[in-house]
Design an enzyme around this catalytic site. Structure first.
Site, PDB file in Angstrom:
ATOM      1  N   PRO A 145      27.586  44.519  72.748  1.00 36.19           N
ATOM      2  CA  PRO A 145      28.765  43.807  72.215  1.00 36.19           C
ATOM      3  C   PRO A 145      30.072  44.561  72.451  1.00 36.19           C
ATOM      4  O   PRO A 145      30.192  45.720  72.083  1.00 36.19           O
ATOM      5  CB  PRO A 145      28.461  43.735  70.714  1.00 36.19           C
ATOM      6  CG  PRO A 145      27.589  44.927  70.444  1.00 36.19           C
ATOM      7  CD  PRO A 145      26.809  45.194  71.687  1.00 36.19           C
ATOM      8  N   ASP A 173      31.319  43.081  68.787  1.00 28.97           N
ATOM      9  CA  ASP A 173      31.366  44.225  67.876  1.00 28.97           C
ATOM     10  C   ASP A 173      32.616  44.044  67.017  1.00 28.97           C
ATOM     11  O   ASP A 173      33.727  44.113  67.539  1.00 28.97           O
ATOM     12  CB  ASP A 173      31.462  45.514  68.705  1.00 28.97           C
ATOM     13  CG  ASP A 173      30.788  46.672  68.011  1.00 28.97           C
ATOM     14  OD1 ASP A 173      30.600  46.593  66.786  1.00 28.97           O
ATOM     15  OD2 ASP A 173      30.445  47.656  68.684  1.00 28.97           O
ATOM     16  N   TRP A 192      28.312  52.253  65.811  1.00 30.22           N
ATOM     17  CA  TRP A 192      27.255  52.399  66.824  1.00 30.22           C
ATOM     18  C   TRP A 192      25.870  52.130  66.216  1.00 30.22           C
ATOM     19  O   TRP A 192      24.942  51.758  66.934  1.00 30.22           O
ATOM     20  CB  TRP A 192      27.291  53.800  67.436  1.00 30.22           C
ATOM     21  CG  TRP A 192      28.489  54.021  68.319  1.00 30.22           C
ATOM     22  CD1 TRP A 192      29.644  54.665  67.996  1.00 30.22           C
ATOM     23  CD2 TRP A 192      28.650  53.568  69.665  1.00 30.22           C
ATOM     24  NE1 TRP A 192      30.511  54.657  69.056  1.00 30.22           N
ATOM     25  CE2 TRP A 192      29.933  53.994  70.099  1.00 30.22           C
ATOM     26  CE3 TRP A 192      27.844  52.851  70.543  1.00 30.22           C
ATOM     27  CZ2 TRP A 192      30.418  53.729  71.369  1.00 30.22           C
ATOM     28  CZ3 TRP A 192      28.326  52.582  71.822  1.00 30.22           C
ATOM     29  CH2 TRP A 192      29.608  53.017  72.228  1.00 30.22           C
ATOM     30  N   GLN A 201      27.897  54.840  78.507  1.00 28.20           N
ATOM     31  CA  GLN A 201      27.023  54.419  77.400  1.00 28.20           C
ATOM     32  C   GLN A 201      25.757  55.258  77.293  1.00 28.20           C
ATOM     33  O   GLN A 201      24.933  55.036  76.409  1.00 28.20           O
ATOM     34  CB  GLN A 201      26.662  52.938  77.540  1.00 28.20           C
ATOM     35  CG  GLN A 201      27.843  51.999  77.389  1.00 28.20           C
ATOM     36  CD  GLN A 201      28.552  52.168  76.054  1.00 28.20           C
ATOM     37  OE1 GLN A 201      27.923  52.438  75.041  1.00 28.20           O
ATOM     38  NE2 GLN A 201      29.869  52.035  76.058  1.00 28.20           N
ATOM     39  N   TRP A 205      25.721  53.337  73.566  1.00 29.95           N
ATOM     40  CA  TRP A 205      24.787  52.262  73.231  1.00 29.95           C
ATOM     41  C   TRP A 205      23.353  52.544  73.688  1.00 29.95           C
ATOM     42  O   TRP A 205      22.403  52.299  72.957  1.00 29.95           O
ATOM     43  CB  TRP A 205      25.317  50.966  73.848  1.00 29.95           C
ATOM     44  CG  TRP A 205      24.609  49.733  73.372  1.00 29.95           C
ATOM     45  CD1 TRP A 205      24.364  49.362  72.084  1.00 29.95           C
ATOM     46  CD2 TRP A 205      24.048  48.707  74.197  1.00 29.95           C
ATOM     47  NE1 TRP A 205      23.688  48.158  72.051  1.00 29.95           N
ATOM     48  CE2 TRP A 205      23.497  47.729  73.335  1.00 29.95           C
ATOM     49  CE3 TRP A 205      23.983  48.510  75.570  1.00 29.95           C
ATOM     50  CZ2 TRP A 205      22.872  46.588  73.819  1.00 29.95           C
ATOM     51  CZ3 TRP A 205      23.372  47.360  76.047  1.00 29.95           C
ATOM     52  CH2 TRP A 205      22.825  46.411  75.179  1.00 29.95           C
ATOM     53  N   LYS A 239      42.332  57.480  85.753  1.00 31.94           N
ATOM     54  CA  LYS A 239      41.828  56.463  84.839  1.00 31.94           C
ATOM     55  C   LYS A 239      42.829  55.306  84.810  1.00 31.94           C
ATOM     56  O   LYS A 239      44.040  55.529  84.848  1.00 31.94           O
ATOM     57  CB  LYS A 239      41.687  57.082  83.453  1.00 31.94           C
ATOM     58  CG  LYS A 239      40.840  56.284  82.498  1.00 31.94           C
ATOM     59  CD  LYS A 239      40.648  57.043  81.191  1.00 31.94           C
ATOM     60  CE  LYS A 239      39.889  56.187  80.196  1.00 31.94           C
ATOM     61  NZ  LYS A 239      39.753  56.842  78.892  1.00 31.94           N
ATOM     62  N   LYS A 263      47.106  51.077  81.011  1.00 29.97           N
ATOM     63  CA  LYS A 263      48.105  50.010  80.809  1.00 29.97           C
ATOM     64  C   LYS A 263      49.510  50.605  80.808  1.00 29.97           C
ATOM     65  O   LYS A 263      50.448  50.017  81.323  1.00 29.97           O
ATOM     66  CB  LYS A 263      47.853  49.323  79.459  1.00 29.97           C
ATOM     67  CG  LYS A 263      46.723  48.333  79.463  1.00 29.97           C
ATOM     68  CD  LYS A 263      46.649  47.647  78.114  1.00 29.97           C
ATOM     69  CE  LYS A 263      45.320  46.923  77.975  1.00 29.97           C
ATOM     70  NZ  LYS A 263      45.102  46.466  76.609  1.00 29.97           N
TER      71      LYS A 263
END
Length: 1268
Positions: A47, A86, A527, A563, A567, A600, A603
């Site tokens: 999610p 999430d 988590w 992850q 996750w 990276k 924005k």
């Protein structure tokens, strides 16, 4: 009926149309319905948070998930795909804190948890609509209607159940632990969260002194980059095994104790110090020192402010003496606990609040943010004479993954899951999972598991699933609640929501006489919720118990490599703790998508293009294929470049689209010119005996075989390059080398074979590519499906390509010998093209000979079997094969790669270069085979040398041939000039100009045109070449070519004037063929006579079964409607008979053309008298000259009935003109009718209509004002 394919396509617009089609048909839900009773394939979707917009990382992972689940569906499985959200945790709270200016817990307390959580709930799905639009626009099929959200009460209830299972197994405990702590978010983070955002920072670097109690003239010196921890110092630590010294600073006369190996930390040279004594670190144990600050002086009574020893002290940094603040460092806490400097049950020495500000205990710096206090603390120490040295230090430091602020390490009372005790079981379960790529399982994830620490699952926050522990004030009585029903049973209170505002006030009566138990204030780490999603998304075990247990573990999951510490980890920990097994069987791990400069994506920096704009410009399929055909699918990083997406469009989609367009054009041409209806049936299609047909079929089946095996192994990174290569093989080799056959130049039967081959390959390819590029494959299929024989379709509903199963491998069609032969042919052609490029000889100019030299006679036989294609592609007259290169006076020579070898060999380079040039042809041939050679004692490899073929100067070949080779085959091209070939090359240039002009005019091969030309000066070289090659040009262009002037009535489509070989070349393309058309005998359109008897009344008439020719074809229902209109009948069901047999909806009416049908409303036609089959009504044929029909009509010949029924509705001249304009869809245009094709004899307005029966009229469309 198959639709014409436009010359160009705006892929994003087509994708929008396909999306509309999917939505109207509800295709995704239909897929799920169709597969309902098939074996289940379980997929878990990790999610995301909906508080931010989707980025390339989400798009990439979503695309991988979509490809694999689409493949599983098309492989015969039922694949539920539910989207998850999430909704809890720091990302949401951080947004609210920023918006409302909340600085810490006091602000939340003033507002009230109910109001705070209400604000969180309001923004939690802020961007959910944008997510749904973005995900759907990317072509991903996933269920948003039947989603799961971590804030649903039923989801939270399962999270409680999971925790209760762990609690009952003794895996939950309360402890104080030094943890990464986000002061911006007022909460501890787990170890894996703290590893998600490291940055290089400049921190203070200070060395401070700690005078010995026994002799204040001697001081320990310790180094730290966190001066703010010094007020909490309780001990110093040294390494017992390393050597320490007492050293005098010759500049200041101060005496210090430090590690010998770290003298360089304080002194630049040996002259700056004098070593007074040397001893092992263990001798320092227990020595007392004077504390820096007096805030916690009382701790000295319990053993603080002494030296302890531990092996964690390293010799790589600092002074070898480590200052211990046990509540701000994990090692500090461990060591101080071991030496009883602190006790587990004591109140922590932790004078920093949840927002990172000093408390009143540290009176000199109270209220200061710890990082801001560093400067003031350093000044304080300097004034007290305790600062020895200060500078700055650049190092990698963890930042909060949500607020992007520096973390601190801080002791926090937390609730933990015991992970360390199950490490071996975690590693065993990890070994049972199949990871792609494999190294992630063993290395990155395996290493993380080996060092796993107990998991702190509590967070001092508000918006989350509350931890279901009710405790007494002394924490000795604890009740863990595992469901809403259990909570109601214990308290008598029924709840429908489980957030803090709903349950914090509920108490449980103590069973031990401790009054009431209250819920602890913490909520779960979010988590923990996402790790619980396999169970919580189906409300297990409260519902769907059997369904879950039958489908667990999941068949597949996929996420980014980050992850492995998120996750993937929490899923594995919880499933191992609950069930002792892994939560998934297969996992694909993708790398990170970075900006084009390797940074990276940010924005703030705006260093990447907006995904929405990329999709708008190039389409989702292009973005999908670009991402999937990149290193990112092998868990490596991708530098995103917009031109990469554009190249997918240019190099993959456009050639593929053009092959599809070429197929449809030629299917339509076949129907128009040869009246052959193309319908493909895989089961009845004849096997072609053409070698290129066999090759592409074999190549396709080999691809299907490879595709299935690799997709079953989840290796997308091997599959996509092969699919992209296949597009090249299909378009640049099969279609290119078979254009003439596909255009029907070698007869209708061979054309049909080629078209069936091309269709079957394109159809297979669309099905293989459907999971990867769902839009373009659907778009092609929606047209191609009209060319498939319905009898050959296995699926009940085949209205979308995504309903079709993947093609099965037809191993009988795989012929590796043919694949090898074509590969040899391709090598020869590519080598020949290189020679042409090198000598600037365009392929348009024919050459005499190509010589192919190969040591393998079998390979030469293969090459000979494809001679026709080599001659055509290289445009040469003759192919010669040989195994003897000496016959042509050829030898190998080598040149060194100056850059590579010069750098490596340095001084020896000159001598080695001379020796390289002396190497014999035989030595170099051996080098070609082995890949290495010794020269002057240096081993050289393929990258070090460039091999070239040269001719012996004594040989005749030197002036005649140019050579080029790969490691297998040598090609010689005769490049000597020849006038007749040069002339043919010029003629090919003219052909090229005509074809380009045709394309410019948006013409298709089936358009009838005439080309008019003029070369000036007349009679010069270009003019004579064109005149001599008229038939040659006509054979390629398939259009008559005539000299100027243009006919007066010519309808010009396009014209151009260019330069060629020193002359002006004028080309004009006009509508229509200049060749006179054969006279039309009988009605040009199919028709039937009708004899009707209704209620004893008989009538006769005619129905045209098509009009214009090929357009508006009738079926039985339309025949009924038209007949009723002609004979003015209503409310009667007509029945049609042919020779006593009644027509049905399956009757092919066109096959009955010219026959008489008997029409009745009764049961029989027996009482109608027989009749002749000549047409019953007078008619004229019409031929449209130099114009195109409109209103979706395509035919330019037509039949018009002058009366109908027999003797009724006779046309006059104005009626005739009106009907002509209707039939060609030219209602708004003015027309003139002529009796001859040259349009010189106009039909007079007073002509007798009767006299026109069975004649042909020629129709001219007068220009509009705009056209004039």
């Amino acid at each position: 009926m198959v639709e014409p394919v436009p010359e160009s396509l705006h892929f994003p617009s087509e994708e929008e149309k396909i999306m509309q089609f999917w939505n109207e048909k509800d295709c995704f839900q239909e897929c799920l319905k169709q597969s309902k009773n098939k074996p289940k394939y379980t997929f878990y979707d990790g999610p995301p948070f909906a508080t931010g917009l989707p980025h390339y990382g989400h798009i990439l992972a979503g695309t991988i998930k979509d490809i694999v689940t689409r493949f599983a569906h098309q492989n015969g499985f039922h694949v539920e795909r539910r989207f998850g959200w999430d909704c809890h945790g720091l990302p949401v709270e951080y947004e609210i804190d920023k918006t409302l200016g909340i600085k810490g817990p006091d602000d939340v307390a003033k507002m009230g948890i109910a109001e705070y959580n209400k604000q969180c709930r309001n923004i939690v799905m802020r961007y959910s609509k944008e997510w749904e639009i973005s995900v759907s626009r990317m072509g991903r099929w996933i269920d948003f209607r039947n989603d799961y959200k971590t804030l649903y009460p039923w989801f939270m209830e399962t999270v409680w159940w999971v925790f209760k299972q762990l609690y009952d197994k003794g895996l939950v405990y309360r402890g104080v632990k030094v943890m990464p702590f986000s002061t911006a978010c007022n909460t501890p983070l787990s170890n894996f969260e703290s590893h998600q955002n490291y940055k290089d920072v400049q921190d203070p670097s200070v060395i401070v002194n700690f005078p010995l109690i026994e002799n204040e003239e001697v001081a320990f010196i310790a180094w730290t980059t966190t001066p703010w921890t010094l007020p909490s110092n309780l001990a110093l630590c040294v390494n017992p095994e390393f050597s320490y010294v007492t050293v005098k600073d010759n500049t200041t006369d101060k005496t210090y104790i430090m590690m010998e190996a770290r003298l360089c930390a304080l002194f630049k040279s040996e002259s700056e110090y004098t070593v007074l004594d040397k001893f092992p670190g263990k001798t320092l144990k227990g020595k007392k020192y004077k504390p820096l600050f007096t805030y916690f002086a009382k701790c000295g009574e319990k053993g603080a402010f002494q030296v302890v020893v531990d092996n964690y002290v390293r010799e790589e940094e600092g002074t070898g003496v480590v200052h211990q603040a046990p509540y701000f460092g994990a090692d500090d806490h461990r060591v101080c606990t071991e030496f009883n400097i602190i006790q587990r049950d004591q109140a922590p020495i932790c004078p920093v609040d949840a927002s990172g500000y000093f408390t009143s205990e540290v009176s000199d710096f109270a209220g200061q943010y710890v990082k801001d206090a560093d400067k003031n603390i350093m000044k304080f120490l300097k004034d007290k004479g305790r600062l020895v040295n200060s500078s700055t230090f650049k190092h990698s430091y963890p930042f909060c993954w949500r607020s992007d602020t520096p973390l601190i390490y801080k002791a926090v009372p937390s609730w933990f899951i015991r992970v360390e005790q199950m490490v071996n079981k975690l590693l065993d379960n990890n070994d049972k999972c199949y990871w792609v790529p494999e190294f992630v399982r063993e290395k990155r994830f395996g290493n993380w598991l080996r060092d796993a620490r107990d998991w702190a699952v509590s967070r001092n926050r508000y918006w989350g699933t509350p931890i279901p522990l009710w405790v007494s004030d002394d924490f000795e009585e604890v009740v863990c609640v595992g469901s809403m029903a259990e909570l109601e049973e214990l308290t008598g209170v029924k709840v429908t929501d489980l957030h803090r505002e709903s349950i914090d006030s509920i108490t449980i009566p103590s069973r031990c006489g401790k009054g009431v138990l209250r819920r602890i204030t913490q909520v779960f780490d979010c988590w923990f919720e996402s790790g619980s999603m396999p169970y919580a998304q189906v409300h297990y075990p409260f519902e769907n118990r059997k369904e879950f247990e039958d489908s667990f573990p999941a068949d597949f999951i996929a996420e980014g490599i980050d992850q492995t510490r998120g996750w993937f980890y929490t899923l594995l920990v919880l499933s191992t703790a609950l069930f002792g097994k892994p939560p998934f069987k297969n996992v694909i791990v993708n790398g990170l998508v970075l900006a084009s400069d390797g940074q990276k994506m940010s924005k703030r920096k705006k260093n990447y293009p907006d995904p929405g704009v990329i999709v708008q410009n190039y389409g989702a399929d292009a973005l999908r294929l670009y991402l999937i055909n990149s290193p990112v699918v092998r868990a490596e990083n991708l530098r995103f470049k917009e031109e990469g997406v554009r190249d997918v469009l240019k190099d993959v989609f456009l050639p593929w689209y053009n092959a599809y367009r070429f197929l449809v054009q030629n299917v339509q041409r076949l129907q128009k010119e040869d009246d052959i209806q193309f319908l493909y049936n895989e089961n009845t299609a004849k096997q072609s005996d053409n070698i290129m047909d066999k090759w592409i079929q074999s190549f396709t089946q080999s691809l299907i075989q490879f595709f299935r095996a690799e997709m079953d192994a989840y290796r997308l990174y091997t599959v996509v390059p092969r699919l992209v290569k296949f597009v090249d093989m299909l378009t640049n080799w099969y279609v290119r080398t078979n254009r003439r056959r596909l255009k029907g130049e070698s007869g209708a039967e061979d054309c049909l074979w080629a078209l069936e081959t091309l269709f079957s390959v394109l159809f297979s390819m669309c099905r293989l590519m459907a999971p990867f590029t769902p839009f373009i494959t659907e778009m092609m299929y929606q047209n191609l499906r009209h060319l498939i024989d319905p009898a050959s379709v296995e699926e009940k509903d085949a209205s979308s390509i995504h309903y079709l199963m993947l093609p099965q491998v037809r191993e009988s069609m795989i012929d590796k010998r043919i694949e090898s032969a074509v590969s040899q042919m391709q090598s020869v052609i590519e080598l020949g093209r290189v020679i042409r490029d090198r000598k600037t000889l365009p392929v348009k100019y024919p050459l005499k000979e190509v010589v192919v030299i190969h040591q393998d006679t079998e390979a030469l036989k293969d090459i000979m079997s494809l001679q026709k294609y080599i001659l055509e592609e290289l445009n040469v007259r003759q192919l010669t094969l040989s195994t003897d290169k000496d016959k042509y006076g050829i030898r190998l020579r080598a040149e060194p790669d100056h850059m590579v070898l010069g750098k490596r060999l340095k001084g020896a380079f000159k001598a080695v270069t001379a020796s390289i040039k002396e190497l014999t042809s035989i030595q170099l041939e051996t080098f070609q085979k082995t890949g290495s050679i010794m020269v002057d004692g240096h081993e050289l490899h393929e990258d070090d040398l460039r091999l070239m073929y040269t001719f012996d100067q004594s040989s005749d070949s030197a002036a005649k041939y140019e050579a080029h080779s790969d490691s297998q085959v040598l090609v010689l091209l005769d490049v000597s000039p020849d006038q007749s070939m040069l002339d043919e090359g010029v003629a090919r240039e003219v052909i090229n100009r005509i074809q380009k002009l045709r394309k410019k005019g948006h013409l298709v091969p089936s358009d009838e045109i005439t080309v008019h030309y003029r070369c000036q000066p007349v009679g010069e070289y270009l003019d004579s070449v064109v005149q001599a090659h008229i038939d040659f040009i006509l054979a390629t262009t398939k259009a008559p070519m005539l000299p100027y002037p243009l006919p007066k009535t010519a309808s010009v489509i396009i014209e151009e004037k260019t330069q060629l070989k020193g002359s002006d070349l004028e080309l004009t393309i006009i509508k229509g063929s200049s060749a006179p058309r054969a006279p039309l005998n009988g009605p040009v359109c199919n028709y039937v006579n009708l004899r009707m008897k209704i209620k004893n009344k008989e009538q006769e008439g005619v129905v045209l079964l098509e009009n214009p020719k090929g357009d508006n074809r009738l079926d039985l229902a339309k025949l009924q409607k038209v007949s009723c209109s002609i004979f003015k009948i209503s409310d009667i069901q007509l029945r049609f008979f042919n020779s006593g047999t009644e027509l049905t909806s399956k009757t092919d009416l066109q096959a009955l053309s010219g026959q008489t049908l008997f029409v009745t409303s009764g049961s029989s036609s027996s009482d109608l008298a027989p009749t002749t089959d000549t047409i019953l009504c007078p008619y004229v044929n019409l031929l449209l000259c130099h114009a195109q029909p409109s209103e979706c009509q395509t035919g330019d010949v037509s039949t018009l009935l002058l009366a109908n029924p027999v003797g009724q509705n006779v046309l006059d001249f104005s009626g005739l003109l009106s009907e002509v304009s209707k039939v060609f869809g030219l209602r708004s245009r003015r027309l003139k009718l002529y009796l001859d094709q040259d349009l010189t004899q106009e039909l007079p307005a007073n002509s007798s209509i009767k006299s026109l029966d069975a004649k042909t009229l020629f129709v001219r469309v007068l220009p509009t004002t705009a056209e004039a």
